[in-house]
Design an enzyme around this catalytic site. Sequence first.
Site, PDB file in Angstrom:
ATOM      1  N   HIS A   1     -26.817  58.687   4.326  1.00 10.79           N
ATOM      2  CA  HIS A   1     -27.396  59.392   3.179  1.00 10.79           C
ATOM      3  C   HIS A   1     -28.766  59.901   3.623  1.00 10.79           C
ATOM      4  O   HIS A   1     -29.633  59.113   4.011  1.00 10.79           O
ATOM      5  CB  HIS A   1     -27.523  58.460   1.978  1.00 10.79           C
ATOM      6  CG  HIS A   1     -26.201  57.995   1.453  1.00 10.79           C
ATOM      7  ND1 HIS A   1     -25.988  56.723   0.984  1.00 10.79           N
ATOM      8  CD2 HIS A   1     -25.015  58.648   1.331  1.00 10.79           C
ATOM      9  CE1 HIS A   1     -24.735  56.602   0.588  1.00 10.79           C
ATOM     10  NE2 HIS A   1     -24.115  57.760   0.794  1.00 10.79           N
TER      11      HIS A   1
ATOM     12  N   HIS B   1     -28.633  51.450   5.391  1.00  4.93           N
ATOM     13  CA  HIS B   1     -28.872  52.193   4.160  1.00  4.93           C
ATOM     14  C   HIS B   1     -30.174  51.723   3.523  1.00  4.93           C
ATOM     15  O   HIS B   1     -30.767  50.725   3.948  1.00  4.93           O
ATOM     16  CB  HIS B   1     -27.713  51.972   3.172  1.00  4.93           C
ATOM     17  CG  HIS B   1     -26.390  52.433   3.695  1.00  4.93           C
ATOM     18  ND1 HIS B   1     -25.881  53.680   3.443  1.00  4.93           N
ATOM     19  CD2 HIS B   1     -25.467  51.796   4.470  1.00  4.93           C
ATOM     20  CE1 HIS B   1     -24.705  53.800   4.030  1.00  4.93           C
ATOM     21  NE2 HIS B   1     -24.426  52.673   4.667  1.00  4.93           N
TER      22      HIS B   1
ATOM     23  N   GLU C   1     -28.428  47.081   3.724  1.00  5.95           N
ATOM     24  CA  GLU C   1     -29.340  47.783   2.803  1.00  5.95           C
ATOM     25  C   GLU C   1     -30.739  47.231   3.065  1.00  5.95           C
ATOM     26  O   GLU C   1     -30.996  46.042   2.847  1.00  5.95           O
ATOM     27  CB  GLU C   1     -28.926  47.541   1.353  1.00  5.95           C
ATOM     28  CG  GLU C   1     -27.513  48.013   1.024  1.00  5.95           C
ATOM     29  CD  GLU C   1     -27.467  49.478   0.646  1.00  5.95           C
ATOM     30  OE1 GLU C   1     -28.545  50.118   0.603  1.00  5.95           O
ATOM     31  OE2 GLU C   1     -26.362  49.987   0.388  1.00  5.95           O
TER      32      GLU C   1
END
Length: 514
Positions: A155, A275, A368
């Site tokens: 992303h 992420h 994450e």
Amino acid sequence: MMGIRVMYAVLGLVVQLSSAQIKECKTNHGFGPPCVFPYRYKGELYVECTTKFLEDSSDAMCPTRYSNPVTLEASTERRDWGLCRYDCDLLSYRSTEEIYDKIKNLTGDFPDLARGFVIGTSVKNKPLMGIRISKGVRAQRALLKPMVRFVANIHGNEAVGRELLVHLAQHLLHGYYQDKRIRELLDTTDISLLPSLNPDGFENAEPGSCSGTGRKHGMYNEGDVDLNRDFPTIQDWKRFQSDPEFSVFPGRQPETVAMMDWSASAPFVLSADLHDGAVLVTYPFDFKVDEEDREPNLTPDNDLFLHLASTYVDNHGTMKNITKCFRRAEGGMANGAAWYGLNTKGTTRGSLKDFSYLFTNNIELSMELTCCKFPTRYFLLREWENNKQSFLSYIEQVHMGIKGLVFAADGSFADNADIVVWNPDGSRRAKNVTTFSTGEYWKVLLPGKRVNTGESTYRIQAFYDDCEGTGRRYASLPQKVVVHEKEPLVTQNLFMRHVGFCGVDLASSNDINQ
């Protein structure tokens, strides 16, 4: 720098660090003396500034003088430390072009340890460039040297991971000549780092923005697609098993196709995708059996995934239960389907780690790293310090289980043979791995604690059905392999022979033994 050269001469090493290899970092707003890199502080190796010098402070500091130039131990005197300037490593974000330049510089400085690569291009034709790190990396990879992969910035507005991977490359390369642990890693492991899978999205992202979806905010690629929902799904996998004419490639984004091609072209064993937007580790499966379901969807290798996730979390600075991020999980880890079921809307199908598990031999988790997707530059150094030991410990887990070569009946390396493993309790592990074109296989397994109780004894066997060729079926003899904590990685070669014909029941293991 003279002290560094003296130390290298003592160790008999060829490579010498120079001020050109680690970016110069000046202190006190650029008016103070430069930092000395690399250095050791309290025994730990650094190639960057640190927040650990001053207690209860997040100030990025560095030493300007060694107390021992031979061991690189930094002075502990306050007068010998300075505040790092904003343009030092991990104190600002790099552009995509600056990342390309950094990779090129590292591969030029360490030609025996590093090699750049490009797996494809983005929608806007930007190279998807990474760095591969291992001893003798420019020669053919040594048989049975396992491959580990890290991918970040899937992303585009989740930007911390791309900076950490670039710095991980620098840490590994400079640490090779200074740190026994790193040297052993690079001697025995082939590590690939891809800092950005979505450079187009990064261009659209806004530094300091903690949220945002879609192409406008940089989360999606230039084709307005969430790349982490663009990989083949469980439905694709089921069709792929039954329909030999079915291809999983058409209709996907160029970045996705590049990742899929890369995954198929190399025998990756262990991977992680990085992420931002939460602080935890998630493990497969990500997809939910029912879109409204909030229950875990576990793989047959859940015992292994729990161990790997725990390894990362336990070595992290805050992830386990210290983080103040509201997007976290109890104990710092969660099953992907359960996590997304509680925290996101929409489909969870098509993730990279689910694709890796379903279609390849690669074991992959998602990390994450930060609560904010694109935090200000002040957080980069802190996040490196939080994750550094986790990165190293996670890579080391690839050296656990059974590996070996499989030979066909004619003595050649067997490609695409199935490796079947039975647990110490006699149950069969549901997911097989297959051999690479070089006959290699790796099966990551948890070592037992004791040997004489049988709790460390696995059984392993190779099978290959050549139904569309000779019509013959092949198998190796079953082998018992003891994998325990004192010897967590065992090499077991397997030799197959003709045992029957397709359409006829395969001889049992007992028959093969006779």
